[in-house]
Motif scaffolding. Structure first.
Motif, PDB file in Angstrom:
ATOM      1  N   ALA A 100      -7.137  -6.024  -3.636  1.00 59.29           N
ATOM      2  CA  ALA A 100      -7.911  -5.064  -2.848  1.00 59.29           C
ATOM      3  C   ALA A 100      -7.020  -3.937  -2.333  1.00 59.29           C
ATOM      4  CB  ALA A 100      -8.592  -5.777  -1.687  1.00 59.29           C
ATOM      5  N   VAL A 101      -5.806  -4.279  -1.926  1.00 58.65           N
ATOM      6  CA  VAL A 101      -4.877  -3.257  -1.453  1.00 58.65           C
ATOM      7  C   VAL A 101      -4.625  -2.216  -2.533  1.00 58.65           C
ATOM      8  CG1 VAL A 101      -2.503  -2.828  -0.708  1.00 58.65           C
ATOM      9  CG2 VAL A 101      -3.773  -4.761   0.251  1.00 58.65           C
ATOM     10  N   LEU A 150       0.824  -1.201   0.000  1.00 60.14           N
ATOM     11  CA  LEU A 150       0.000   0.000   0.000  1.00 60.14           C
ATOM     12  C   LEU A 150       0.863   1.258   0.000  1.00 60.14           C
ATOM     13  CD1 LEU A 150      -2.849   1.178   0.121  1.00 60.14           C
ATOM     14  CD2 LEU A 150      -2.705   1.058   2.619  1.00 60.14           C
ATOM     15  N   THR A 151       1.931   1.257   0.759  1.00 59.08           N
ATOM     16  CA  THR A 151       2.813   2.422   0.813  1.00 59.08           C
ATOM     17  C   THR A 151       3.492   2.661  -0.523  1.00 59.08           C
ATOM     18  OG1 THR A 151       3.206   2.087   3.175  1.00 59.08           O
ATOM     19  CG2 THR A 151       4.815   3.406   1.981  1.00 59.08           C
ATOM     20  N   ASP A 152       3.946   1.578  -1.182  1.00 55.73           N
ATOM     21  CA  ASP A 152       4.592   1.716  -2.488  1.00 55.73           C
ATOM     22  C   ASP A 152       3.639   2.316  -3.511  1.00 55.73           C
ATOM     23  OD1 ASP A 152       6.883   0.663  -1.463  1.00 55.73           O
ATOM     24  OD2 ASP A 152       6.673  -1.322  -2.389  1.00 55.73           O
ATOM     25  N   ALA A 153       2.378   1.873  -3.488  1.00 55.05           N
ATOM     26  CA  ALA A 153       1.422   2.315  -4.500  1.00 55.05           C
ATOM     27  C   ALA A 153       0.827   3.683  -4.176  1.00 55.05           C
ATOM     28  CB  ALA A 153       0.308   1.280  -4.633  1.00 55.05           C
ATOM     29  N   ASP A 197      -6.458   6.725   6.890  1.00 55.78           N
ATOM     30  CA  ASP A 197      -6.974   6.055   5.701  1.00 55.78           C
ATOM     31  C   ASP A 197      -6.210   4.749   5.430  1.00 55.78           C
ATOM     32  OD1 ASP A 197      -8.829   8.018   5.297  1.00 55.78           O
ATOM     33  OD2 ASP A 197      -7.551   9.179   3.928  1.00 55.78           O
ATOM     34  N   ARG A 198      -4.910   4.784   5.696  1.00 53.72           N
ATOM     35  CA  ARG A 198      -4.104   3.588   5.463  1.00 53.72           C
ATOM     36  C   ARG A 198      -4.601   2.429   6.343  1.00 53.72           C
ATOM     37  NH1 ARG A 198       0.542   3.894   3.261  1.00 53.72           N
ATOM     38  NH2 ARG A 198       0.723   6.101   3.847  1.00 53.72           N
ATOM     39  N   ALA A 199      -4.873   2.729   7.592  1.00 56.82           N
ATOM     40  CA  ALA A 199      -5.333   1.680   8.510  1.00 56.82           C
ATOM     41  C   ALA A 199      -6.680   1.122   8.068  1.00 56.82           C
ATOM     42  CB  ALA A 199      -5.411   2.240   9.926  1.00 56.82           C
ATOM     43  N   ARG A 200      -7.598   2.006   7.644  1.00 58.40           N
ATOM     44  CA  ARG A 200      -8.918   1.547   7.204  1.00 58.40           C
ATOM     45  C   ARG A 200      -8.816   0.687   5.945  1.00 58.40           C
ATOM     46  NH1 ARG A 200     -12.780   6.886   7.930  1.00 58.40           N
ATOM     47  NH2 ARG A 200     -12.847   6.874  10.217  1.00 58.40           N
ATOM     48  N   LEU A 201      -7.964   1.111   5.003  1.00 61.52           N
ATOM     49  CA  LEU A 201      -7.808   0.356   3.762  1.00 61.52           C
ATOM     50  C   LEU A 201      -7.216  -1.024   4.020  1.00 61.52           C
ATOM     51  CD1 LEU A 201      -6.574   3.248   1.483  1.00 61.52           C
ATOM     52  CD2 LEU A 201      -8.545   1.791   1.012  1.00 61.52           C
ATOM     53  N   LEU A 202      -6.200  -1.076   4.874  1.00 61.78           N
ATOM     54  CA  LEU A 202      -5.582  -2.374   5.160  1.00 61.78           C
ATOM     55  C   LEU A 202      -6.576  -3.302   5.840  1.00 61.78           C
ATOM     56  CD1 LEU A 202      -2.041  -1.233   6.343  1.00 61.78           C
ATOM     57  CD2 LEU A 202      -2.612  -2.467   4.243  1.00 61.78           C
ATOM     58  N   ALA A 203      -7.396  -2.772   6.717  1.00 59.80           N
ATOM     59  CA  ALA A 203      -8.408  -3.611   7.374  1.00 59.80           C
ATOM     60  C   ALA A 203      -9.433  -4.113   6.368  1.00 59.80           C
ATOM     61  CB  ALA A 203      -9.083  -2.813   8.491  1.00 59.80           C
TER      62      ALA A 203
END
Length: 908
Positions: free
Chosen positions: A237-238, A212-215, A223-229
């Protein structure tokens, strides 16, 4: 084409081999290793995992690596919306290689030409086609190694999947690799083909965060935490959820695949009409047509990838699904009409697309579909044939045609595909109406007399009872022969034989063979054995699972199942993958009974459990009952009398009211063996007599051929020597020894059991020295036990010990404890000291586990062991995992010493 070039109809190589995939180093290493192995010596490998887990990306990386390594790559994919079209997947995959067809022998080139709709001709059988595809691939790789990359193999049409499964097993020694992607949880014959698998799991938390960080490096921490969950470790999905979900944490929890499809659907709504039309054509056909792309907007939306050299592909199979789901009926209709126009007039693809485009009844299209269904059935895809017939019925313009096609589908569904549904009676009483009803009654364990009467009455009204080319007439006779067999009493077979004799110019060969070797083998089989042997020799050439199963059925009571095993195993795999379920269960019954006689008792339990679960799921009580009998026979042989009696009591409870004499004979046989094991020889004799009757082997009861040796042993041990002698005389006069080596051994053994004191030694020696007597170990060991007993009583002590030791070793291996105990008592009576416990080797491992352990100790890999034993590498690994603790070891390196210790363990 230059070395290393990629060819594709749907999924070209576009990824660079050095592109970064997060958290996939082990999988990539294995794929690179496989590409090297395949380029040198051929092979097949499956990449398995859930939707969106990264299979497509891994396949792309592998293909790119292959290109950079100088390997030619051809790619294809299963198409979810074209799975009803036979050989559609094969056509897609092999089209880039058709320029190699002139290099093949004419027979193989013609077979491939017909399968790929390049020419007209008789339908090629499955073996010929698999060999032709293999030859084509070898020709295409003559100068440059070749890698086939096939994504979404779970969506290949059944015919293509079965052929590719066979091809994958033939690639050893070539420069061709088959690398497939398959979604877990979707039935596919490729998954049961025994190929090695790489299972792709979801990303761990750290890898998902890195991806997710790379993309999306600028995402806020919240937002990162919500997306990963929300992504739950699914790589697709990531990468995709951040593109369209401003606040993914507010979305209702749904499966990742469904959430992504909805995500792609929303993006489709932003595209121009022309782009959506083109995407729909590609989604329904699996091909992006050549020409200007006009898909810039779709590419910007992340739905497709456009390459100026290799063409266009969907970014993921879920995009294809979303394209179809987002269309309306009118759009799909126009797309199917356009696709139908691309195919020749009589092709199955044209018929299928026209059917999908039809908005109401259309007799022309219905006729095309019926014709396509017959060709599909002949090609070994009965499931596809049923679907086409039902669609043909739905498009019929008259009630008569609708009814006729529905009945054809109903019969095929009952006879082959496992679609066992009750068929309502009709006033017409035609064969097309009656045969499905009678077949349903048989398969569900219904009243045998009703089924028999329905068929006999319907046959009496047939306008031309001599027409051997009438499929309804011949199918009626198949079912009538089965009714006579399963009824298994006098008078039922005569109408079948009378009707068979009327057929002109001659009955179908397989119907003739079944009427003799299955319905009445004692009276009719001998003159036809050479013809049966010819059919068995070519059983692997037949693409029709129903015919393969019927050849196996014709072989069973003349003891030729061994020659059918490989083909029957293929039928089982076909059914497990959603193909010919009825034929698969029939094949399981044959393999289970063969394993009872052949001494693979652990294998019996495995087959019986698997087959009964399948039979119960589809309502096949009769076939399930035969598997229950095989299970009961093993339980009886091993002294598990409670289980054996429970199984046979259940058989009697439902078979007796339906007058299913055959099932009652099966129950009586298992009870007789259990009674012999308990030492209740009077009861054993009376139970065996229920099958053999006073004639020993009555014409109407073929199963007596499996019971008469038990009958004679029970008669001798219960003091009925005169009756035993009478039974043996009848066997000799019936000349059953002509039918098989097993029956020759059984008659010789029965003769030895009744031999006088002056003659018994030579009689037993004659029986035990017959060729292949060891193929029936339980019966051989019982004969050795009886021989040892008589030798000891005649004071030939040393010789008796040899026979008794051999018998005990076999009983221990089988786990036949009542007989082990009896042999142990006899050995002790001969003065030999015998340990009180069974052999350590028997207690430690099952026969199959021992075989796997021995091969692993020789250094064979799981894949090589699986190829020898027809198991998947995953199954081999499971067996090794289970047997290590039994041997007290933790690795393969310790196997050889552990097995050596077992061989030195004291015997019971």
């Amino acid at each position: 084409m230059e070395p290393g070039e990629s060819t594709s109809l749907e999924s070209p190589v576009v990824e660079h081999a050095t592109a970064h995939l997060v958290g996939r180093a082990p999988e990539l290493d294995r794929l690179r290793e496989f590409i090297g192995e395949a380029a040198a010596d051929g092979g097949a490998l499956l990449v398995a995992g859930e939707a969106g887990v990264g299979k497509t990306a891994l396949l792309g990386q592998a293909a790119a690596y292959a290109v950079e390594s100088g390997v030619r790559v051809v790619r294809g994919a299963g198409v979810e919306f074209e799975a009803d079209v036979s050989f559609a997947g094969l056509h897609q995959l092999l089209s880039p290689l058709v320029d190699q067809l002139p290099q093949l022998p004419p027979t193989q080139a013609r077979a491939l030409g017909v399968a790929l709709s390049l020419e007209e001709g008789p339908t090629p059988d499955r073996l010929t086609l698999a060999n032709a595809v293999t030859a084509l691939l070898r020709a295409a790789s003559a100068t440059t190694p070749l890698l086939l990359v096939v994504d979404d193999m779970q969506w290949l049409d059944l015919a293509s999947a079965i052929v590719l499964g066979g091809v994958g097993r033939r690639l050893a020694g070539s420069q061709v690799g088959l690398l497939g992607g398959v979604r877990t949880g979707e039935a596919s014959p490729v998954e049961s083909s025994g190929f090695e698998e790489v299972t792709v799991q979801r990303l761990d938390d750290d890898s998902a965060a890195e991806l997710l960080t790379d993309a999306f490096p600028d995402l806020a921490a919240r937002d990162r935490a919500r997306l990963l969950a929300a992504a739950e470790g699914n790589p697709l999905a990531v990468l995709e959820l951040p593109r369209g979900l401003a606040d993914p944490g507010t979305q209702r929890p749904t499966p990742v695949g469904r959430r992504l499809r909805g995500h792609f659907t929303r993006r489709l709504g932003t595209l121009p009409d022309a782009a959506r039309e083109r995407l729909l054509l590609a989604a329904l056909s699996g091909e992006f047509p050549p020409g200007p792309t006009d898909l810039d907007a779709a590419e910007r939306a992340g739905l497709v990838h456009v390459d100026p050299v290799t063409g266009v592909r969907f970014r993921h199979p879920l995009v294809r699904s979303a394209v179809v789901e987002a269309s309306v009926h009118a759009q799909r209709r126009m797309a199917h009409l356009a696709l139908a126009a691309r195919w020749p007039e009589e092709s199955e693809q044209r018929a299928w697309h026209l059917a999908e485009a039809a908005s109401g009844p259309d007799e022309d299209v219905a006729a095309l579909l019926e014709s396509a269904a017959r060709r599909t059935r002949d090609r070994g895809d009965p499931v596809g044939a049923v679907r086409l017939l039902l669609r043909s019925a739905a498009l019929s313009t008259t009630a008569d045609e609708h009814g006729r096609r529905t009945r054809l589908a109903a019969f095929l569904g009952i006879d082959v595909t496992g679609d066992l549904q009750p068929v309502a009676p009709t006033d017409a009483g035609t064969l097309e109406a009656v045969v499905p009803r009678a077949a349903y009654l048989l398969q569900t364990g219904g009243d045998i007399d009703t089924a028999h009467r329905l068929l006999v009455d319907a046959l009496s009204t047939v306008a031309d009872p001599t027409d051997a080319a009438d499929p309804a007439l011949t199918e009626a006779l198949y079912v009538l022969g089965s009714a006579a067999f399963f009824g298994s009493r006098p008078g039922l077979a005569e109408p079948f034989h009378d009707a068979l004799a009327k057929l002109s110019p001659a009955p179908p060969e397989l119907l003739t063979l079944l009427g003799a070797t299955f319905v009445e083998p004692v009276r009719l089989a001998a003159p036809l054995l050479e013809r049966l042997d010819h059919a068995i020799a070519h059983i692997g050439d037949d693409p029709d699972p129903a015919r393969v199963a019927r050849i196996g059925i014709a072989a069973v009571y003349v003891d030729r199942t061994a020659g059918c095993r490989d083909a029957l195993q293929q039928v089982v795999q076909h059914g497990r993958a959603g193909g010919a379920v009825t034929s698969a269960i029939e094949a399981m019954t044959l393999l289970a009974c063969d394993a009872v006689l052949g001494g693979d008792w652990d294998g019996v339990r495995a087959i019986a459990d698997d087959g009964r679960a399948l039979a119960d799921r589809h309502g096949y009580r009769l076939l399930g009952g035969i598997l229950q009998y095989a299970d009961a026979m093993v339980a009886a042989g091993r002294g598990d009398h409670e289980r054996s009696r429970s199984l046979t009591s259940d058989l009697v409870e439902w078979a007796a009211p339906s007058r299913l004499g055959y099932v009652l004979q099966l129950a009586a046989h298992a009870d007789a063996v259990a009674d012999l094991g308990r030492g209740d020889h009077d009861a054993a004799y009376l139970r065996a007599l229920e099958t053999c009757t006073t004639e020993t082997v009555p014409a109407h009861a073929p199963h007596a051929l499996w019971v008469f040796l038990d009958l004679v042993e029970a008669a001798i041990r219960s003091g009925r020597r005169d009756e035993a002698v009478s039974h043996v005389r009848h066997l000799v006069s019936a000349d059953v020894v002509r039918l098989s080596d097993r029956l020759a051994f059984a008659v010789a053994a029965a003769s030895a059991l009744v031999a006088a004191d002056d003659d018994f030694h030579d009689a037993f020696e004659t029986a035990l020295q017959l060729p292949d007597a060891g193929r029936w170990p339980f019966h051989q060991a019982r004969v050795q036990l009886a021989f040892g007993e008589r030798l000891r009583r005649s004071k030939a002590i040393a010789e008796s010990r040899h026979q008794l030791r051999s018998a005990l070793a076999t009983f221990d291996r089988l786990g036949a404890r009542p007989w082990s105990e009896r042999a142990t008592v006899e050995l002790r009576a001969s003065g030999e000291r015998v340990a009180a416990t069974a052999a350590a080797a028997t207690d430690a491992l099952t026969p199959q586990q021992l075989e796997i352990a021995l091969l692993a100790a020789e250094g064979l890999s799981n894949r090589q062991i699986g190829e020898r034993l027809y198991l998947s590498p995953r199954t081999v690994g499971t067996h090794l995992y289970q047997l290590f603790p039994k041997l007290g070891i933790t690795s393969r390196a310790a196997l050889r010493d552990a097995l050596a210790d077992l061989s030195r363990a004291p015997r019971a």
